[in-house]
Design a protein around this motif. Sequence first.
Motif, PDB file in Angstrom:
ATOM      1  N   TRP A  42      60.523   8.102 -26.575  1.00  0.00           N
ATOM      2  CA  TRP A  42      59.887   9.404 -26.301  1.00  0.00           C
ATOM      3  C   TRP A  42      58.368   9.269 -26.270  1.00  0.00           C
ATOM      4  N   ALA A  46      56.031  10.198 -23.234  1.00  0.00           N
ATOM      5  CA  ALA A  46      54.967  11.205 -23.408  1.00  0.00           C
ATOM      6  C   ALA A  46      53.589  10.652 -23.041  1.00  0.00           C
ATOM      7  N   GLN A 248      60.899  14.660 -30.799  1.00  0.00           N
ATOM      8  CA  GLN A 248      60.325  14.608 -29.455  1.00  0.00           C
ATOM      9  C   GLN A 248      59.252  15.693 -29.254  1.00  0.00           C
ATOM     10  N   ASP A 249      59.501  16.890 -29.816  1.00  0.00           N
ATOM     11  CA  ASP A 249      58.503  17.953 -29.600  1.00  0.00           C
ATOM     12  C   ASP A 249      57.197  17.653 -30.334  1.00  0.00           C
ATOM     13  N   LYS A 252      55.291  14.909 -28.406  1.00  0.00           N
ATOM     14  CA  LYS A 252      54.564  15.463 -27.236  1.00  0.00           C
ATOM     15  C   LYS A 252      53.353  16.262 -27.700  1.00  0.00           C
ATOM     16  N   THR A 255      50.190  14.485 -28.405  1.00  0.00           N
ATOM     17  CA  THR A 255      49.436  13.892 -27.285  1.00  0.00           C
ATOM     18  C   THR A 255      48.424  14.889 -26.710  1.00  0.00           C
TER      19      THR A 255
END
Length: 296
Positions: A42, A46, A248-249, A252, A255
């Motif tokens: 992930w 990302a 995963q959230d 992200k 970033t």
Amino acid sequence: MQISAKTLTDTYSLKNGIKIPVVGFGTWQSNNGAEAYNAVKWALEAGYRHIDTAAVYGNEESVGKAIRDSGIKRDDLFITTKLWNYQRDSYEHTLQAFGDSLSRLGLDYVDLYLIHWPEPIEYRDHWQSLNDNSWRAMEKIYRDGGTRAIGVSNFRETHINELLKTAEITPMVNQIFLNPGDQEKNLIKYNQDHKILTEAYSPLGTGQLLSRPDLKKIANKHNVSVAQILIRWNLEKGYLPLPKSTHQDFIKNNTQVFDFQLDSDDHRLLDQMDGQGQQHTEPRLHDFQKIVPFLE
Ligand SMILES: NC(=O)C1=CN([C@@H]2O[C@H](COP(=O)(O)OP(=O)(O)OC[C@H]3O[C@@H](n4cnc5c(N)ncnc54)[C@H](OP(=O)(O)O)[C@@H]3O)[C@@H](O)[C@H]2O)C=CC1
Ligand SMILES: O=C1CO[C@H](CO)[C@@H](O)[C@@H]1O
């Protein structure tokens, strides 16, 4: 504060000219297997191109597999791993430990190899010679092309001063515990004076800073998360943060640190947090022996 980096793939330069992406993805406490594999997958999806692992994290196999499966060109990635304490009682064991890390990762080379800790408890009475031996081996690994850069982690000024007495190649990176709660200004100045890039581990205080009301207030003002504030603070200071997550959230979210900037009020409040909360500590090494059986 304005920073020149606009994306995760922008870089700092190490003293040997090697480029290092300004944010790295942390993997401590990401279990070998699906957890570490998915986290790195992930992260690469990302946009991360810089991954931080270590022999003692026990996850080099899954980290390496996610890297190889990603299809991203090896040249576009920056991979760090670290030499663990138990494997560095001699020059030969350091070489062997590096070879073992490379095979677990399934890579031909890494971009950065670090001595993980300067003073393993068991070797405390002769840490200088321990570091000299490991460093000579690190220099050989570097000269042979096994790694594109070498450095240290958790080293204080005194450890680096000692190393510099015999080093032929000087450390390019010092990876230290660093966040607004423990700002390490003297050590960072020392690193800068020696052209050593400071990498910030535990930039979110291993998650402990995320619920602080004073940080939440700053985050709310910018409509971002506390994690984003902490990562951005590192970048605005010129450091290299290594945030970790297995979600995963969050991966992200972490970033998205290039579209806002901290103002002078934020910096004043963040500066005042120095010395409050968790500080740099040395672990009990025995705990790690149990959780990483292959290193015993
Ligand atoms: N050289 C050394 O001695 C050391 C090096 N390191 C390196 O630094 C990396 C980072 O430090 P580490 O101490 O792991 O922890 P961090 O300071 O990066 O914090 C990670 C914690 O924050 C949580 N988190 C991350 N992003 C968010 C978000 N956006 N919202 C809410 N929660 C979030 C994670 O949750 P979750 O994982 O559940 O998603 C996890 O619990 C390590 O993984 C390792 O690579 C760390 C320690 C020592
Ligand atoms: O990288 C690491 C993960 O965190 C540990 C601290 O609990 C460290 O000992 C180790 O250096």
